[in-house]
Design a protein around this motif. Structure first.
Motif, PDB file in Angstrom:
ATOM      1  N   PRO A  63       0.763  -1.453   0.132  1.00  0.00           N
ATOM      2  CA  PRO A  63       0.169   0.064   0.067  1.00  0.00           C
ATOM      3  C   PRO A  63       0.694   1.263  -0.112  1.00  0.00           C
ATOM      4  O   PRO A  63       2.032   1.170   0.339  1.00  0.00           O
ATOM      5  CB  PRO A  63      -0.679  -0.161   1.237  1.00  0.00           C
ATOM      6  N   TYR A  64       0.169   2.390  -0.645  1.00  0.00           N
ATOM      7  CA  TYR A  64       0.847   3.543  -0.651  1.00  0.00           C
ATOM      8  C   TYR A  64       2.342   3.667  -1.478  1.00  0.00           C
ATOM      9  O   TYR A  64       3.045   4.521  -1.323  1.00  0.00           O
ATOM     10  CB  TYR A  64       1.165   3.953   0.608  1.00  0.00           C
ATOM     11  N   THR A 192      -4.413   1.815  -4.368  1.00  0.00           N
ATOM     12  CA  THR A 192      -3.212   1.653  -3.656  1.00  0.00           C
ATOM     13  C   THR A 192      -2.888   2.728  -2.577  1.00  0.00           C
ATOM     14  O   THR A 192      -2.729   2.422  -1.694  1.00  0.00           O
ATOM     15  CB  THR A 192      -1.745   2.120  -4.787  1.00  0.00           C
ATOM     16  N   PRO A 196      -6.758   1.058   0.909  1.00  0.00           N
ATOM     17  CA  PRO A 196      -6.169   0.659   2.119  1.00  0.00           C
ATOM     18  C   PRO A 196      -6.594   1.593   3.332  1.00  0.00           C
ATOM     19  O   PRO A 196      -6.617   1.166   4.564  1.00  0.00           O
ATOM     20  CB  PRO A 196      -4.609   0.764   1.906  1.00  0.00           C
TER      21      PRO A 196
END
Length: 200
Positions: A63-64, A192, A196
């Motif tokens: 994520p991120y 992405t 989340p």
């Protein structure tokens, strides 16, 4: 006058064809989701082999991370192009590919519901799915219409049909696919960076 009437009739016919292909694509994907969810829920959870596959895939998603955006975009672009190209094989494979994607989504939803909750399943899918799913369906629509066009031309070429050529030409279908791929860019970014956060 006659030429304009024929042109108008053709434009109406093209719109009707597009709507029919779109409805078929939506139905194929939706039935796949419903069947996948039902089968997954009845099974009581994913088999161990499928859990391992999911674990392996999860290793590549962070994520991120911009790299994850590219990974998701590449994966979904391959799916879109595959669904579109399969339409040339007498239409049916494109419908099957849409149903399969829907089935996999349905299975994922059922496992999440069993392990956690429906709210989490929706949180993991809806934020980016509202863009990604229509992109897949558009690609399926383009595949169906190009497949119909190719099938008509083949049948006319070998003398088995004299009906007018329907569907979309390659160039027209490709324009729809380009739109689908462009839609995948914001979907990958949302999956992405935003999904989340919503899913927690």
């Amino acid at each position: 006058m006659l030429a304009s009437s024929i042109s108008y009739f053709k434009s109406i016919l093209r719109e009707v064809q597009f709507i029919i292909a779109l409805v078929i694509s939506i139905a194929a994907f939706s039935l796949g989701v419903g069947f996948g969810f039902t089968m997954g829920y009845m099974a009581g959870g994913p088999p161990e082999a499928e859990i391992e596959v999911l674990r392996e895939l999860a290793k590549y998603f962070h994520p991120y991370s911009p790299a994850s955006v590219l990974l998701i975009l590449a994966k979904n672009t391959i799916a879109v192009i595959s669904i579109w190209l399969l339409g040339t094989l007498l239409v049916i494979p494109s419908i099957y590919a849409l149903s399969l994607n829907g089935y996999l989504l349905g299975r994922f939803m059922s496992w999440t519901v069993i392990k956690h909750s429906m709210s989490l399943a929706l949180a993991l899918i809806v934020p980016h799915g509202v863009i990604e799913i229509p992109a897949l369906i558009l690609a399926g629509t383009a595949g169906l219409l190009w497949g119909v066009n190719a099938s008509c031309r083949i049948l006319r070429f070998i003398g088995l049909s004299t009906i007018p050529v329907a569907g979309l030409k390659l160039k027209e279908a490709f324009k729809i696919v380009v739109v689908s791929i462009l839609m995948l860019i914001p979907a990958a970014i949302i999956e992405t960076f935003i999904t989340p956060l919503i899913a927690g």
